[in-house]
Write an enzyme that holds these catalytic residues in place. Structure first.
Site, mmCIF file in Angstrom:
data_model
loop_
_atom_site.group_PDB
_atom_site.id
_atom_site.type_symbol
_atom_site.label_atom_id
_atom_site.label_comp_id
_atom_site.label_asym_id
_atom_site.label_seq_id
_atom_site.Cartn_x
_atom_site.Cartn_y
_atom_site.Cartn_z
ATOM 1 N N CYS B 12 0.836 -1.190 0.000
ATOM 2 C CA CYS B 12 0.000 0.000 0.000
ATOM 3 C C CYS B 12 0.876 1.248 0.000
ATOM 4 O O CYS B 12 2.086 1.187 0.251
ATOM 5 C CB CYS B 12 -0.943 -0.004 1.198
ATOM 6 S SG CYS B 12 -0.113 0.395 2.738
ATOM 7 N N HIS B 41 5.960 -6.149 7.394
ATOM 8 C CA HIS B 41 5.857 -7.541 7.839
ATOM 9 C C HIS B 41 6.193 -8.480 6.702
ATOM 10 O O HIS B 41 5.333 -9.228 6.217
ATOM 11 C CB HIS B 41 4.455 -7.821 8.369
ATOM 12 C CG HIS B 41 4.199 -7.152 9.685
ATOM 13 N ND1 HIS B 41 3.139 -6.312 9.896
ATOM 14 C CD2 HIS B 41 4.894 -7.187 10.841
ATOM 15 C CE1 HIS B 41 3.180 -5.869 11.136
ATOM 16 N NE2 HIS B 41 4.225 -6.374 11.729
ATOM 17 N N GLU B 125 -0.126 -0.174 15.486
ATOM 18 C CA GLU B 125 -0.955 1.019 15.213
ATOM 19 C C GLU B 125 -1.890 1.303 16.390
ATOM 20 O O GLU B 125 -2.074 2.444 16.808
ATOM 21 C CB GLU B 125 -1.766 0.815 13.929
ATOM 22 C CG GLU B 125 -2.589 2.058 13.572
ATOM 23 C CD GLU B 125 -3.471 1.857 12.348
ATOM 24 O OE1 GLU B 125 -3.072 1.140 11.416
ATOM 25 O OE2 GLU B 125 -4.576 2.430 12.327
ATOM 26 N N CYS B 189 -8.679 2.555 5.872
ATOM 27 C CA CYS B 189 -8.181 3.317 4.730
ATOM 28 C C CYS B 189 -8.739 2.761 3.429
ATOM 29 O O CYS B 189 -9.097 1.580 3.332
ATOM 30 C CB CYS B 189 -6.663 3.385 4.726
ATOM 31 S SG CYS B 189 -5.876 1.893 4.159
ATOM 32 N N SER B 261 1.695 -5.237 3.045
ATOM 33 C CA SER B 261 3.148 -5.329 3.168
ATOM 34 C C SER B 261 3.732 -6.432 2.287
ATOM 35 O O SER B 261 4.830 -6.913 2.523
ATOM 36 C CB SER B 261 3.509 -5.572 4.636
ATOM 37 O OG SER B 261 2.780 -6.675 5.133
#
Lengths: 292, 292
Positions: B12, B41, B125, B189, B261
């Site tokens: 992303c 990750h 997060e 998102c 990721s």
């Protein structure tokens, strides 16, 4: 055999209050007293009111004098203005909870917010609420209708006071994808929520459940749907006479629940009929045993 | 045989941006450059970064000098302050979307609102976000945890940026019963939402689907759960080598998707392995036909 009447079932505060206001108005007023639309979705009570001199009218076209009682569902501001222009005396029996929702819709409209109102398009409460939205309101009846809505950065959603909580939650959940900031006002009244909860609780405990109330009562219909999701042996009846031995077959534990417009005597009549039906049945069985 | 890589799958914007910032920082800085926690990750990429001189550290206890890169997940204000006190140079690669959520949490906390944060307690997060809530935040991982919350007149709910939309909707729906006025901020998102949508779309079209990414990647795990709900032949793999002929048996149409990721080359490697496996299989079958 056991008969259980659901807790919190039957007449709600708003409907009881409207009935009392109507009767007091009749006692204290000269001239004709009418309710705009049926005061309660229950044929027996409507008959009683008629006998006492309280008629129900469906529209205001030919009305020129007397007193008009606004029922618990409330009306849109247009109707209020029309009655004022016609110089007809208004007695407002709008449920205080509905009144609060009307004010909320008006406030959100004033703030220029899009307001999603979850309810039945044809329900009088919804017709009233949408009138307070100054064109900012959108009526949504189920979650599949949310698909047609565009994305909005911000919007609000609220419900008809007697809405099914499960359906309201589903509509709100579907709106999340379409909205950046969604304010959910849980305007389902406390008595509706507790009634729905105790009815669904009862549905999970009994062998058959009777939902008693007017077929045109929106909240009673919702109770029926809620119970039917849990128990297939759920029956919607308007009067005790509709209970048949077939419905009671194999049922040892029987539940009864009623909507916001179902008087307690109607629930008791249903309970009596079930009791009598069981007594007759056991007498028949005893007789059969003696003969064999 | 057909192989389809899901649209919008893989790296992303926020992760790509953090990778670029890290590499630029390395080029432009003297002294040690470390990331606080793995930048991504993905074991392959982490190895590459190490070769380029970008190490990852898990805590700040023994750190005394150099540059620390805050990864896309962001950190709580405490960590920022600790780094400042230690006079360590900070390069902040927090994803701009996560930064917006951090600001929202801080603002709601300032307004004294209870903030429900939907996410995994152990996710970096979430650890960052809760730090911005000044004790007003409550982490909720699934809808069943909502049962333990008390009724509140007003509260807000938001989600980890890579949360599963379906789970977020379920938690928000459950909160409606417990809250008079619930503001739902859809902070998932856009790229997560489109990735989840195209993966679930693909899951409904193929015979087998491979979710490729780090086992410790929260958003890749969610993709796996989303696909598994639709297609039982969903496999979570970290590397192409984990794809076995057994997984491909009876599958003619095969899908591949990766989390935020997962670099594009890892997705391509998976596609190549599937292609090769099919070629070997058809060669074996041809040989068998010639021999018989």
């Amino acid at each position: 055999m056991e008969i259980i009447i659901a807790k919190n079932s039957g007449l709600c505060y708003g409907v009881k209050r409207a009935l009392n206001i109507a009767k007091r108005t009749r006692r204290e007023s000269a001239g004709k007293v009418r309710t705009l639309g049926a005061l309660i979705h229950n044929p027996q009570v409507i008959r009683d009111l008629k006998i006492q001199g309280i008629d129900s009218i469906e529209n205001l076209d030919d009305l020129r004098e007397g007193t008009v009682i606004i029922r618990s569902h409330g009306v849109s501001p247009d109707i209020h203005q029309l009655l004022k222009r016609k110089k007809i005396r208004i007695v407002d029996a709008t449920c205080p909870i509905v009144k609060k929702i009307q004010k909320l819709v008006a406030l959100l409209a004033e703030e220029n917010q899009e307001v999603i109102i979850v309810g039945n398009r044809e329900h009088p409460e919804i017709k009233g609420l949408i009138g307070f939205s100054r064109g900012k309101g959108i009526i949504i009846e189920n979650e599949s209708q949310v698909k047609n809505l565009p994305y909005r950065k911000k919007r609000a959603v609220l419900a008809q006071s007697t809405q099914d909580l499960f359906l309201f939650e589903k509509v709100a959940a579907a709106l999340i994808e379409k909205t950046g900031e969604l304010t959910v006002y849980n305007t389902i009244c406390h008595s509706t929520q507790t009634r729905q909860k105790s009815t669904s609780q009862l549905a999970s405990e009994v062998d058959a459940l009777f939902i008693v109330g007017g077929k045109n009562s929106s909240n009673t219909n919702k109770l029926y749907q809620i119970s039917k999701r849990i128990l297939s042996a759920t029956y919607f009846i308007e009067q005790a006479e509709q209970i048949t031995p077939k419905m009671l077959r194999k049922a040892n534990k029987i539940g009864i629940s009623g909507g916001a417009s179902t008087p307690p005597e109607v629930l008791r009549e249903a309970a009596d009929r079930i009791k009598n039906s069981f007594q007759r049945q056991s007498q028949r069985e005893n007789r059969h045993l003696c003969q064999t």
